[in-house]
Every structure is written in structure tokens, then in C-alpha cells.
Design a protein around this motif. Sequence first.
Motif, PDB file in Angstrom:
ATOM      1  N   UNK A  56     -19.701  -8.597 -12.034  1.00  0.00           N
ATOM      2  CA  UNK A  56     -19.965  -7.504 -12.967  1.00  0.00           C
ATOM      3  C   UNK A  56     -18.719  -7.186 -13.792  1.00  0.00           C
ATOM      4  N   UNK A  57     -17.716  -8.056 -13.711  1.00  0.00           N
ATOM      5  CA  UNK A  57     -16.539  -7.934 -14.556  1.00  0.00           C
ATOM      6  C   UNK A  57     -15.398  -7.129 -13.977  1.00  0.00           C
ATOM      7  N   UNK A  58     -15.392  -6.905 -12.662  1.00  0.00           N
ATOM      8  CA  UNK A  58     -14.373  -6.036 -12.067  1.00  0.00           C
ATOM      9  C   UNK A  58     -13.691  -6.702 -10.873  1.00  0.00           C
ATOM     10  N   UNK A  59     -12.431  -6.347 -10.680  1.00  0.00           N
ATOM     11  CA  UNK A  59     -11.681  -6.731  -9.490  1.00  0.00           C
ATOM     12  C   UNK A  59     -11.189  -5.461  -8.808  1.00  0.00           C
ATOM     13  N   UNK A  60     -11.342  -5.404  -7.498  1.00  0.00           N
ATOM     14  CA  UNK A  60     -10.758  -4.282  -6.770  1.00  0.00           C
ATOM     15  C   UNK A  60      -9.269  -4.525  -6.596  1.00  0.00           C
ATOM     16  N   UNK A  61      -8.462  -3.512  -6.910  1.00  0.00           N
ATOM     17  CA  UNK A  61      -7.021  -3.604  -6.805  1.00  0.00           C
ATOM     18  C   UNK A  61      -6.482  -2.322  -6.176  1.00  0.00           C
ATOM     19  N   UNK A  62      -5.179  -2.270  -6.005  1.00  0.00           N
ATOM     20  CA  UNK A  62      -4.529  -1.017  -5.643  1.00  0.00           C
ATOM     21  C   UNK A  62      -3.125  -1.049  -6.218  1.00  0.00           C
ATOM     22  N   UNK A  63      -2.479   0.111  -6.257  1.00  0.00           N
ATOM     23  CA  UNK A  63      -1.124   0.204  -6.780  1.00  0.00           C
ATOM     24  C   UNK A  63      -0.161  -0.238  -5.690  1.00  0.00           C
ATOM     25  N   UNK A  64       0.372  -1.450  -5.814  1.00  0.00           N
ATOM     26  CA  UNK A  64       1.228  -2.000  -4.759  1.00  0.00           C
ATOM     27  C   UNK A  64       2.589  -1.321  -4.705  1.00  0.00           C
ATOM     28  N   UNK A  65       2.982  -0.628  -5.781  1.00  0.00           N
ATOM     29  CA  UNK A  65       4.249   0.093  -5.759  1.00  0.00           C
ATOM     30  C   UNK A  65       4.231   1.225  -4.742  1.00  0.00           C
ATOM     31  N   UNK A  66       3.050   1.775  -4.451  1.00  0.00           N
ATOM     32  CA  UNK A  66       2.975   2.912  -3.525  1.00  0.00           C
ATOM     33  C   UNK A  66       2.177   2.569  -2.270  1.00  0.00           C
ATOM     34  N   UNK A  67       1.876   1.294  -2.073  1.00  0.00           N
ATOM     35  CA  UNK A  67       1.082   0.903  -0.902  1.00  0.00           C
ATOM     36  C   UNK A  67       1.789   1.273   0.397  1.00  0.00           C
ATOM     37  N   UNK A  68       3.063   0.970   0.510  1.00  0.00           N
ATOM     38  CA  UNK A  68       3.805   1.247   1.738  1.00  0.00           C
ATOM     39  C   UNK A  68       3.882   2.749   1.987  1.00  0.00           C
ATOM     40  N   UNK A  69       4.143   3.502   0.938  1.00  0.00           N
ATOM     41  CA  UNK A  69       4.232   4.957   1.072  1.00  0.00           C
ATOM     42  C   UNK A  69       2.922   5.544   1.578  1.00  0.00           C
ATOM     43  N   UNK A  70       1.806   5.072   1.022  1.00  0.00           N
ATOM     44  CA  UNK A  70       0.508   5.587   1.453  1.00  0.00           C
ATOM     45  C   UNK A  70       0.216   5.175   2.902  1.00  0.00           C
ATOM     46  N   UNK A  71       0.647   3.995   3.282  1.00  0.00           N
ATOM     47  CA  UNK A  71       0.444   3.552   4.657  1.00  0.00           C
ATOM     48  C   UNK A  71       1.194   4.454   5.631  1.00  0.00           C
ATOM     49  N   UNK A  72       2.414   4.825   5.260  1.00  0.00           N
ATOM     50  CA  UNK A  72       3.196   5.714   6.111  1.00  0.00           C
ATOM     51  C   UNK A  72       2.536   7.089   6.238  1.00  0.00           C
ATOM     52  N   UNK A  73       1.795   7.465   5.199  1.00  0.00           N
ATOM     53  CA  UNK A  73       1.079   8.734   5.205  1.00  0.00           C
ATOM     54  C   UNK A  73      -0.302   8.603   5.856  1.00  0.00           C
ATOM     55  N   UNK A  74      -0.559   7.411   6.392  1.00  0.00           N
ATOM     56  CA  UNK A  74      -1.842   7.102   7.032  1.00  0.00           C
ATOM     57  C   UNK A  74      -3.018   7.254   6.056  1.00  0.00           C
ATOM     58  N   UNK A  75      -2.760   6.860   4.805  1.00  0.00           N
ATOM     59  CA  UNK A  75      -3.790   6.834   3.771  1.00  0.00           C
ATOM     60  C   UNK A  75      -4.124   5.384   3.445  1.00  0.00           C
ATOM     61  N   UNK A  76      -5.352   5.123   3.060  1.00  0.00           N
ATOM     62  CA  UNK A  76      -5.691   3.778   2.613  1.00  0.00           C
ATOM     63  C   UNK A  76      -5.009   3.506   1.277  1.00  0.00           C
ATOM     64  N   UNK A  77      -4.853   2.250   0.879  1.00  0.00           N
ATOM     65  CA  UNK A  77      -4.282   1.963  -0.441  1.00  0.00           C
ATOM     66  C   UNK A  77      -5.040   2.701  -1.543  1.00  0.00           C
ATOM     67  N   UNK A  78      -4.375   2.944  -2.665  1.00  0.00           N
ATOM     68  CA  UNK A  78      -5.015   3.650  -3.771  1.00  0.00           C
ATOM     69  C   UNK A  78      -5.964   2.685  -4.487  1.00  0.00           C
ATOM     70  N   UNK A  79      -7.140   2.505  -3.893  1.00  0.00           N
ATOM     71  CA  UNK A  79      -8.097   1.554  -4.430  1.00  0.00           C
ATOM     72  C   UNK A  79      -8.577   1.981  -5.821  1.00  0.00           C
ATOM     73  N   UNK A  80      -8.712   1.011  -6.692  1.00  0.00           N
ATOM     74  CA  UNK A  80      -9.263   1.219  -8.023  1.00  0.00           C
ATOM     75  C   UNK A  80      -9.758  -0.125  -8.517  1.00  0.00           C
ATOM     76  N   UNK A  81     -10.367  -0.164  -9.674  1.00  0.00           N
ATOM     77  CA  UNK A  81     -10.815  -1.450 -10.206  1.00  0.00           C
ATOM     78  C   UNK A  81     -10.165  -1.736 -11.548  1.00  0.00           C
ATOM     79  N   UNK A  82     -10.004  -3.021 -11.811  1.00  0.00           N
ATOM     80  CA  UNK A  82      -9.674  -3.520 -13.134  1.00  0.00           C
ATOM     81  C   UNK A  82     -10.964  -4.056 -13.737  1.00  0.00           C
ATOM     82  N   UNK A  83     -11.283  -3.640 -14.945  1.00  0.00           N
ATOM     83  CA  UNK A  83     -12.453  -4.165 -15.649  1.00  0.00           C
ATOM     84  C   UNK A  83     -12.021  -5.019 -16.820  1.00  0.00           C
ATOM     85  N   UNK A  84     -12.688  -6.170 -16.967  1.00  0.00           N
ATOM     86  CA  UNK A  84     -12.453  -7.060 -18.107  1.00  0.00           C
ATOM     87  C   UNK A  84     -13.739  -7.109 -18.928  1.00  0.00           C
TER      88      UNK A  84
END
Length: 571
Positions: A56-84
Motif C-alpha cells: 500500500x506504499x508504506x514502510x514501518x520505521x522508527x526514529x533510530x536517534x531516540x530508540x535507545x533513549x525510549x528503550x531505557x524509558x521502557x517505551x517501544x520505538x517511536x513507530x511511524x510510517x514512510x509513505x511513497x
Amino acid sequence: MLDKVENSPELESLPLTDNERLKRESNFLRGTIAEDLKDPITGGFTADNFQLIRFHGMYQQDDRDIRSERSQQKLEPLHNVMLRARLPGGIIKPEQWLAIDRFAADKTLYGSIRLTNRQTFQYHGVLKPNIKEMHQVLNGAGIDSIATAGDVNRNVLCSTNPVESELHQEAYEWAKKISEHLLPKTKAYMEIWLDGKKEKTTEEPILGSTYLPRKFKTTVTVPPNNEVDIHANDLNFIAIAEKGKLVGFNVLVGGGLAMTHGETGTYPRKADDFGFIALEHTLAVAEHVVSVQRDWGNRSDRKNAKTKYTLDRVGIDVFKAEVELRAGVTFQDSRPYEFTSRGDRFGWVDGIDGNQHLTLFIMNGRILDYPGRPLKTGLRKIAEIHPGDFRITANQNLVIAGVPPKQKDEIERIAREHGLLDDNTSPLKLNSMACVSLPTCPLAMAEAERYLPTLIEKVEGLLEKHGIAQDHLILRVVGCPNGCGRAMLAEVGLVGKGPGKYNLYLGGNRVGTRIPKLYRENIGEEVILGELDSLIARWATERNEGEGFGDFVIRQGVVKEVKVSVTDFHA
């Protein structure tokens, strides 16, 4: 014959990949995406839907710059999509641009519009609650994202050359026809995203019920400018004209640039010339190049599933003969053509209709308001007054096309005031390219888009040091070996290997008809610049007249020429 074969005959004893299972069980790409959208527990898509949204034209991604920080906060990665988006030929109306601009500003994490070398635009950072609205906004503007990712034929590229506009217009119309002809027939996209009427799908007459073994890319191009990089694509239609009118196409099959580090069974490959066809056979040939790849492609190993590997496994002549049989067409001898350039013509160009066209260089295709360079605002102001159209190029740039003479000065004033037009941009920068890479691409191993400006500045320094500041080489940087930034058609290609580390490839040519070869592996910037310093010094003093950097390093034996990828690339 259609839709019966799940794996090529010589591969029947091998198990299918799990992607084949999920496509087969997806109810023609529906899966449980609609249900997943309603799940508030996670910002991502689960199970098979993670893969199915690609169709459907989308890839699931997350912001890898803050992935580690969110993990330390016991949060899942900041999931979002890229649409083309799907934009055959890259042509877009100003009113469509304004709709795209508004959504980017209001509903994405980064606020940017990213022009891609697939001649379309991407949104990055769309959160799950905004995904359905995104599709509906685009649909209201006459745009969709059907089949811009996944195992299907993707956005069809086409020459954007505004000089030969009559011929380009004919080529563009064929690009649109090919795109529509090869689209999936399932109504899953309309049902899920646009609340369309649910209709039972019983077959996919061209793509098959499990779709293609792997992604498939198509171009339509008008020589002499190889602006779409034909050898990066599975299927290419090279326009042949007589007296300025399109009479048919030379058909090239089997190009592709992706590979996998450390696996010699993967490699970039140029497309093979199958021959000439008359216009009336275009759709039949397109359909049956796809259908042969559908039936014969490798469904047991996705790393060897692309058309290029099918050609090398079964033989070019065998593949070509099967296309002729299915299409009821005999390829004629190829008609003469030549590529003499690659890339975009920047600045103003006269059109044959009395209007003019302004090609803007967009660094990395990223449209955003930067300090002192409010690019996004500038393009919005142009779209508000422009009566023509925009043309996204296959090199991440933008053409303001069809500008009436009376409006030229106003368009240029806006472009200059907002940093969209700079006469001092170096030839090296104008001919360079990078993929998106970090922080959003989950496959990225090293920086690309964010690193390219720094690298260009340092290589510009080397060119100036050796007295050739106004010369250039084709430099491309990618964060991984999947081919998105087309580094495997560059004179100098850097392919990410790890943080701050790249494989250095040399020896492509300026017109994009030669694959480069590995020169140094897993090296950092200091070594890269040291090698380029030495080689540029030699190129500046020892080259033949008009000899490009890639041709020079081949002639001097710095690297061997890659003539046949399957035997030469890893040798």
C-alpha cells in the motif's frame, strides 16, 4: 499458465520464503490491516501487516536517534510510517503540491517533503492515527500510493527533459499506461484507506495471487540523457523516434543494484537489450516480462529473487524467447541510440511551446525550511501562482515546468529569495546523490543523506587542491547495499558497512552504463579522502582530454572493468 506456478520448476524442491505464505494468506493484500489500525496498544503494525502495508506504499520505521533513549524509558520505538506516492513520470500539479505541503506541515513528525530518485515524493514520520487521513488527503488531490513498495511493479519513471516536450509527452503517456496496466487489481487499498465498497477479489491476472517474487522497477526514457539510470531497473523502454515522433521502444531487461555484504551470489547488474518493439506491443511486452519473472523468479531466496538473477539462472535467450511466446511478439534488432549525458539540466531551459522550465537543485531531495533557506515556503509560494506543473526528477530535483515568459522573473525572484536557486553550486554537488539512511531507515548501517554535504565539501577541496575545481565526478553515498541511492552506477560509490565505515567502489562512468568495482573495504573518512586525494591528483595530470574519473581509473588499472557482473563483480 497464469497464476499456476508458485516457484520456478528447477526450484520446486526448495521451501518457499515466509513472504510467499503471507502473500498467499493475505486475502489479496488485505490481511488484518484494518483491525490493526484500531489497536491503540502499539504505534506499529503487527505480524504479517508489517509487510503487507508495503504493498500500500508504506514502510514501518522508527526514529533510530531516540530508540535507545525510549528503550531505557521502557517505551517501544517511536513507530511511524514512510509513505511513497505513485506519480508515473513525476508530474504533479501546483494544487496537488499545496495539499502535499499542508499535510507534511501539520501531520508528520519531521515536517518535510522528500523527493526521491524514484521520481516521486515521500512523507516520513506519519503516526498511526494519521495514516488513514493521509491517504484520504492524497486521494482528494488525485494521488495514491498503490504499489509503490512490495513485490509489485513500482512507480514508473520517465524522462523529464522539457526541451523535447512533444516526444517527452508521448513517452510520459506510455509511462502512465504501463503503470496502470501493471497495477494490482485488488481493491484492498480503496477498502482499507478510502472506505470503499468491499469487493471480493478472485484473481490477479498479471501479478498472480502471490504477486511477484520480489520488487520490480520500470522506466521509460528518451535518449540522449540517461537521467533515469536505466541499468538500475528490471524493465526499461528506450524511446525511438523518427522525425520527432515516437515509433517504438528498445526494451532492456534485468538491471538492478542491490546486493548483500559478504554474499558473492548477490551483485549489481546492468540490463540486457532484448531488441526493438513497435508501440502497439508495449503493454503486451511489459505484461509478459512481468509474467515470466512472476513464474520463473526465485521464491525460495529473496536475495536472489530479482529479475537480474532469473536472467542469469535461466539464460537471457531463454527468458527473451518466453516473453516473445507469451506476448505474441518477436523482438526486432535494436534501433540505434546513444546516451551522452546523465542527470538534470539546471537553471532555465526554453521549451518548444514558448514557455520555459526552471530546474532547481534540491540537496538530497529534502524540502524543508532551513535557517536562511526556507525551501518549503518558497515552493509553496511558487505553487500558489504557477500555472504550469512541477516535475520531480529521477535525481531528487524539481522542475518548475511550463512557466509563461511574463512570469519568469517572478518565479526566479521567489526561488532566489528562498534559497532554491544558487548560481554557485558546484558541479560535484549537482551530480551527487545519497539515500535517506539514518535516522529513519531501519536497514541503514552508516550515514548517507546527513553525511553527503560534509563529504562533498571535502571532496570539493580535493578538486580545488589539484586545480580542477570546476570539474566533477559522479559521487553517491548510501547507508547500506540495497541500492536506493544508486551508488552502484557512480564513478565513486560509498556503501555503508557500519557506523562511519564504508566500502569504496570505483569505475562507473558519467553516463551510467557501467557498474563500479570494490576498491577498498570497510574504511573511514580519513582513508577514503586519502585514496581520493591520490587518485584525483593522478586524474588531474594524467587523463586524456575529456576523460571522466571512472574511465580514467579503469584505463589506468586502478580497478578492473565490470563487464559481466555475475563473473566480474566479485572477481
